[in-house]
Design a protein around this motif. Structure first.
Motif, PDB file in Angstrom:
ATOM      1  N   ARG A  46     -35.535 -48.820 -19.225  1.00 30.81           N
ATOM      2  CA  ARG A  46     -35.694 -48.716 -20.681  1.00 30.81           C
ATOM      3  C   ARG A  46     -36.417 -47.434 -21.087  1.00 30.81           C
ATOM      4  NH1 ARG A  46     -35.295 -53.189 -18.367  1.00 30.81           N
ATOM      5  NH2 ARG A  46     -33.927 -54.829 -19.184  1.00 30.81           N
ATOM      6  N   PRO A  47     -37.524 -47.088 -20.433  1.00 31.68           N
ATOM      7  CA  PRO A  47     -38.124 -45.786 -20.744  1.00 31.68           C
ATOM      8  C   PRO A  47     -37.175 -44.617 -20.495  1.00 31.68           C
ATOM      9  CG  PRO A  47     -39.674 -47.130 -19.531  1.00 31.68           C
ATOM     10  CD  PRO A  47     -38.370 -47.865 -19.506  1.00 31.68           C
ATOM     11  N   ALA A  69     -42.941 -45.896 -23.246  1.00 28.84           N
ATOM     12  CA  ALA A  69     -43.919 -46.804 -22.648  1.00 28.84           C
ATOM     13  C   ALA A  69     -43.980 -48.119 -23.422  1.00 28.84           C
ATOM     14  CB  ALA A  69     -45.294 -46.142 -22.607  1.00 28.84           C
ATOM     15  N   ALA A  70     -43.859 -48.038 -24.737  1.00 26.46           N
ATOM     16  CA  ALA A  70     -43.858 -49.256 -25.568  1.00 26.46           C
ATOM     17  C   ALA A  70     -42.694 -50.159 -25.180  1.00 26.46           C
ATOM     18  CB  ALA A  70     -43.772 -48.881 -27.043  1.00 26.46           C
ATOM     19  N   ALA A  71     -41.531 -49.567 -24.955  1.00 31.51           N
ATOM     20  CA  ALA A  71     -40.358 -50.357 -24.570  1.00 31.51           C
ATOM     21  C   ALA A  71     -40.572 -51.025 -23.220  1.00 31.51           C
ATOM     22  CB  ALA A  71     -39.121 -49.467 -24.530  1.00 31.51           C
ATOM     23  N   GLU A  72     -41.228 -50.332 -22.296  1.00 32.28           N
ATOM     24  CA  GLU A  72     -41.475 -50.912 -20.977  1.00 32.28           C
ATOM     25  C   GLU A  72     -42.446 -52.084 -21.063  1.00 32.28           C
ATOM     26  OE1 GLU A  72     -41.135 -51.419 -16.830  1.00 32.28           O
ATOM     27  OE2 GLU A  72     -39.887 -50.428 -18.334  1.00 32.28           O
ATOM     28  N   ASP A 137     -48.991 -51.037 -30.255  1.00 33.50           N
ATOM     29  CA  ASP A 137     -49.997 -49.980 -30.325  1.00 33.50           C
ATOM     30  C   ASP A 137     -49.474 -48.678 -29.724  1.00 33.50           C
ATOM     31  OD1 ASP A 137     -52.958 -49.350 -30.856  1.00 33.50           O
ATOM     32  OD2 ASP A 137     -52.754 -48.783 -28.738  1.00 33.50           O
ATOM     33  N   LEU A 138     -48.797 -48.774 -28.588  1.00 32.07           N
ATOM     34  CA  LEU A 138     -48.232 -47.576 -27.964  1.00 32.07           C
ATOM     35  C   LEU A 138     -47.222 -46.899 -28.878  1.00 32.07           C
ATOM     36  CD1 LEU A 138     -47.708 -49.019 -24.376  1.00 32.07           C
ATOM     37  CD2 LEU A 138     -49.073 -46.985 -24.888  1.00 32.07           C
ATOM     38  N   LEU A 139     -46.379 -47.681 -29.507  1.00 31.01           N
ATOM     39  CA  LEU A 139     -45.365 -47.109 -30.385  1.00 31.01           C
ATOM     40  C   LEU A 139     -46.012 -46.408 -31.577  1.00 31.01           C
ATOM     41  CD1 LEU A 139     -42.445 -46.624 -31.125  1.00 31.01           C
ATOM     42  CD2 LEU A 139     -42.312 -48.960 -31.995  1.00 31.01           C
ATOM     43  N   GLY A 196     -28.459 -60.309 -27.758  1.00 30.53           N
ATOM     44  CA  GLY A 196     -29.846 -60.375 -28.187  1.00 30.53           C
ATOM     45  C   GLY A 196     -30.816 -60.300 -27.029  1.00 30.53           C
ATOM     46  N   LYS A 197     -30.682 -61.210 -26.096  1.00 34.93           N
ATOM     47  CA  LYS A 197     -31.675 -61.333 -25.031  1.00 34.93           C
ATOM     48  C   LYS A 197     -31.778 -60.078 -24.175  1.00 34.93           C
ATOM     49  CE  LYS A 197     -32.975 -64.168 -21.065  1.00 34.93           C
ATOM     50  NZ  LYS A 197     -32.684 -65.345 -20.233  1.00 34.93           N
ATOM     51  N   THR A 198     -30.651 -59.503 -23.819  1.00 34.58           N
ATOM     52  CA  THR A 198     -30.648 -58.316 -22.962  1.00 34.58           C
ATOM     53  C   THR A 198     -30.355 -57.044 -23.742  1.00 34.58           C
ATOM     54  OG1 THR A 198     -29.934 -59.616 -21.059  1.00 34.58           O
ATOM     55  CG2 THR A 198     -29.603 -57.244 -20.938  1.00 34.58           C
ATOM     56  N   GLY A 199     -29.366 -57.106 -24.639  1.00 34.94           N
ATOM     57  CA  GLY A 199     -28.888 -55.893 -25.291  1.00 34.94           C
ATOM     58  C   GLY A 199     -29.802 -55.337 -26.356  1.00 34.94           C
ATOM     59  N   ALA A 200     -30.564 -56.200 -27.048  1.00 33.51           N
ATOM     60  CA  ALA A 200     -31.311 -55.736 -28.224  1.00 33.51           C
ATOM     61  C   ALA A 200     -32.357 -54.688 -27.863  1.00 33.51           C
ATOM     62  CB  ALA A 200     -31.951 -56.926 -28.928  1.00 33.51           C
ATOM     63  N   LEU A 201     -33.128 -54.929 -26.796  1.00 31.86           N
ATOM     64  CA  LEU A 201     -34.170 -53.962 -26.431  1.00 31.86           C
ATOM     65  C   LEU A 201     -33.557 -52.674 -25.916  1.00 31.86           C
ATOM     66  CD1 LEU A 201     -37.082 -53.160 -26.094  1.00 31.86           C
ATOM     67  CD2 LEU A 201     -37.147 -54.407 -23.916  1.00 31.86           C
ATOM     68  N   LEU A 202     -32.491 -52.764 -25.135  1.00 33.49           N
ATOM     69  CA  LEU A 202     -31.824 -51.553 -24.664  1.00 33.49           C
ATOM     70  C   LEU A 202     -31.248 -50.764 -25.828  1.00 33.49           C
ATOM     71  CD1 LEU A 202     -30.087 -53.093 -21.553  1.00 33.49           C
ATOM     72  CD2 LEU A 202     -31.891 -51.382 -21.501  1.00 33.49           C
TER      73      LEU A 202
END
Length: 355
Positions: A46-47, A69-72, A137-139, A196-202
């Motif tokens: 993801r990073p 880093a926020a995504a990780e 916070d990182l974001l 949603g579960k996998t694709g949304a964050l990517l």
């Protein structure tokens, strides 16, 4: 590509290890738990997507590093909660967060086994909660590293929409599936859940990199949307490979139990396809395999045979390749540079990895 992924990992490792946010988490074993998953392994996919999509459109790693880093960290809080929901005892060849905390509180406070298990889960829920705060916070601190406040506000809004609302909705659908007869669940329902579960964050990762590079707060910007579609396709291919490895992988390589999806009776595309494609006798045998506490190698061999002989395993791999092809086609619409090469290499890795 793997060499470049290693460089991303080192940058993320250094940032997270030195970051001040976790230092005041109390009690100290909650702080240890909050740091455990983020600092111990992980592919850092993801990073890398954040940083490489930013570079693809002319941005810099310095701008993208804190959102990456926020995504990780966000990914890791979902793993903590997912391991509780799935009752997985291990993660990356180590005790899962709730198990490690169970052992900690049992030794520290002399709790019974049941009390320790409940308290370990309670503290693991809090671990995920505080990690979610850390990710936010990182974001927000990207404003201190070359990203305009207006863009960060746009990123934060998108983060809540995708990495929180849509991801958690996908997880909730997955949990709901466990309450329904597996035969009643349609393949397209599972595909929707995976978005949603996998694709949304990517998807957030790709869009965030593009928004940073283009200095826009608008996720509807054409290049941003296009890279979001790339990430959705790549993410679904990644999840299909994950489902495949959950049956056909090796524990020592994968770092978590093989057959966990069978134990939970989880409605994966692989299982549903096998139930639809197998002959009646094999289908009945496969249904009888669901929900067992443990699976012997012989049990797994039977399941694997049904999934291969029915054509379900081949069908799953073909769908993963089709999704990977879609991701490649989208990337090839962008100018050729080293970051496009890294992202294309990442797509290949996602559907061939063994862990």
């Amino acid at each position: 590509m793997l060499e470049q992924l290693g460089k991303v990992s080192k940058s993320i490792d250094a940032l997270l290890a030195s970051d001040g946010f976790p230092k005041t988490i109390r009690p100290e074993y909650l702080r240890t738990a909050a740091l455990d998953y983020p600092l111990n392994g992980g592919k850092r996919l993801r990073p890398a997507i954040v940083i490489w999509c930013c570079g693809l459109l002319g941005g810099t790693q310095e701008q993208a590093l804190y959102p990456a880093a926020a995504a990780e960290v966000c990914h890791n809080w979902t793993l903590v909660h997912d391991d509780i929901i799935d009752q997985d005892p291990t993660r990356r060849n180590r005790p899962a967060c709730h198990v490690a905390l169970m052992n900690e509180v049992r030794g520290r406070f002399g709790l019974s086994e049941d009390e320790a298990a409940r308290t370990g889960r309670d503290f693991a829920i809090l671990t995920g909660d505080v990690q979610q705060g850390w990710a936010n916070d990182l974001l927000l601190r990207a404003t201190d590293h070359g990203v305009a406040p207006k863009v960060v506000v746009g990123l934060m809004r998108r983060f809540q929409e995708l990495a929180n609302r849509d991801l958690i909705s996908g997880e909730a659908l997955d949990v709901e599936f466990s309450l329904r007869p597996v035969e009643s669940i349609e393949l397209d329902e599972v595909r929707e859940m995976l978005m949603g579960k996998t694709g949304a964050l990517l998807r957030f990762c790709a869009e965030a990199g593009a928004m940073i590079a283009l200095e826009t707060d608008d996720p509807e910007t054409p290049e941003v949307k296009k890279l979001g579609e790339f990430a959705l396709a790549a993410g679904n291919a990644f999840q299909l490979r994950d489902d495949y490895l959950g049956i056909f992988g090796e524990f020592k390589t994968l770092g978590k139990p093989i057959g966990g999806d069978l134990r939970e009776g989880k409605a994966t595309l692989l299982l549903l396809s096998a139930l639809r494609m197998a002959d009646p006798a094999a289908r009945t045998q496969l249904l009888r395999m669901l929900g067992r506490r443990e699976y012997t190698q012989h049990d797994l061999d039977i399941v694997r045979g049904i999934m291969v002989d029915s054509g379900a395993a081949g069908s799953l791999n073909s769908e993963a390749e089709d999704l990977a092809d879609k991701a490649r086609r989208i990337l090839n619409e962008f100018p050729k540079n080293k970051f496009r090469t890294y992202l294309l290499g990442l797509v290949d890795y996602l559907i061939t990895r063994e862990k």
